[in-house]
Design an enzyme around this catalytic site. Structure first.
Site, short mmCIF file in Angstrom:
data_model
loop_
_atom_site.label_atom_id
_atom_site.label_comp_id
_atom_site.label_asym_id
_atom_site.label_seq_id
_atom_site.Cartn_x
_atom_site.Cartn_y
_atom_site.Cartn_z
N ARG A 96 36.09 39.47 33.73
CA ARG A 96 35.23 40.49 33.11
C ARG A 96 35.25 41.78 33.93
O ARG A 96 35.22 42.87 33.38
CB ARG A 96 33.81 39.98 32.93
CG ARG A 96 33.69 38.89 31.90
CD ARG A 96 34.07 39.39 30.50
NE ARG A 96 34.10 38.28 29.58
CZ ARG A 96 35.16 37.89 28.87
NH1 ARG A 96 36.29 38.53 28.98
NH2 ARG A 96 35.09 36.88 28.06
N GLU A 99 38.44 43.32 33.04
CA GLU A 99 38.30 43.90 31.70
C GLU A 99 37.52 45.22 31.76
O GLU A 99 37.89 46.20 31.11
CB GLU A 99 37.58 42.90 30.80
CG GLU A 99 37.35 43.39 29.38
CD GLU A 99 36.57 42.38 28.56
OE1 GLU A 99 36.98 42.16 27.41
OE2 GLU A 99 35.56 41.83 29.05
N SER A 122 36.29 55.51 48.91
CA SER A 122 36.63 54.54 49.95
C SER A 122 36.08 53.15 49.63
O SER A 122 34.95 53.00 49.20
CB SER A 122 36.07 55.02 51.29
OG SER A 122 36.29 54.03 52.28
#
Length: 156
Positions: A96, A99, A122
Site C-alpha cells: 500500500r 501504491e 533527506s
C-alpha cells in the site's frame, strides 16, 4: 570508531532474533525505544537492520531482549540499508505504501520542487511519526508524518 557492513546478512539474522525475543518477552517497540532513549521509529528501524544504534542504546535494548555482546556490537554497525528486496512488495501493508507512491509520487515531487526548488528531502536528517486517530465517519485513521530536511541541488 564506526564500522560499516558490506553484507546485510548478519543484520537481517539479528533482526529475526530481535523480533523473536520481542515477541517472546511480550515487549512493544515503544518499550524498546524508551529503554534506548530514542524515537520509536528510529529504534524500530535499527532493530530491523536499517540504522546503527549508539552504544548506550544498543546495550539497553540488548539487555531488554536478552541479546549477547556480539549483538550489542552488531547493532552499532552502520548497515547496508534497504529492506525491500526485488520488485513490487508482496506484503499488503508495504504494498500500500508502494501504491501510494505510485499514485502520489509525481504529485509529491511536483509540489516539493514548486515550493523548494531542485533538490531532495533527506532520509538521513529525518523524523518519522505514526499515530492512530479517530475517523469522524467511524473507525480509525493512520496519520503518518515524514519530516525530512530539504537539501537543494548545488551546481558545480
Amino acid at each position: 570508531m564506526p564500522h560499516a557492513q558490506f553484507d546485510p546478512t548478519a543484520r537481517q539474522a539479528l533482526a529475526v532474533t530481535a523480533v523473536d525475543a520481542k515477541t517472546r518477552k511480550d515487549l512493544t517497540w515503544q518499550q524498546l525505544a524508551d529503554a534506548a532513549g530514542l524515537s520509536v521509529a528510529f529504534v524500530t528501524a535499527a532493530l530491523l537492520g536499517q540504522h546503527a544504534l549508539p552504544e548506550s542504546a544498543a546495550k539497553a535494548v540488548a539487555e531488554l531482549l536478552g541479546l549477547d555482546e556480539d549483538a550489542v556490537l552488531l547493532l552499532q554497525t552502520i548497515p547496508t540499508r534497504g529492506s525491500i528486496p526485488g520488485g513490487i512488495p508482496t506484503d499488503p501493508t508495504i504494498y500500500r505504501f508502494h501504491e501510494m507512491l505510485q499514485v502520489y509520487g509525481t504529485t509529491l515531487k511536483a509540489l516539493v520542487h514548486e515550493q523548494f526548488g531542485d533538490g531532495i528531502i533527506s532520509a538521513i536528517n529525518f523524523k518519522l511519526d505514526v499515530r492512530k486517530v479517530a475517523d469522524p465517519e467511524g473507525g480509525e485513521r493512520a496519520v503518518i508524518t515524514l519530516d525530512g530536511k530539504y537539501l537543494p541541488t548545488r551546481p558545480f
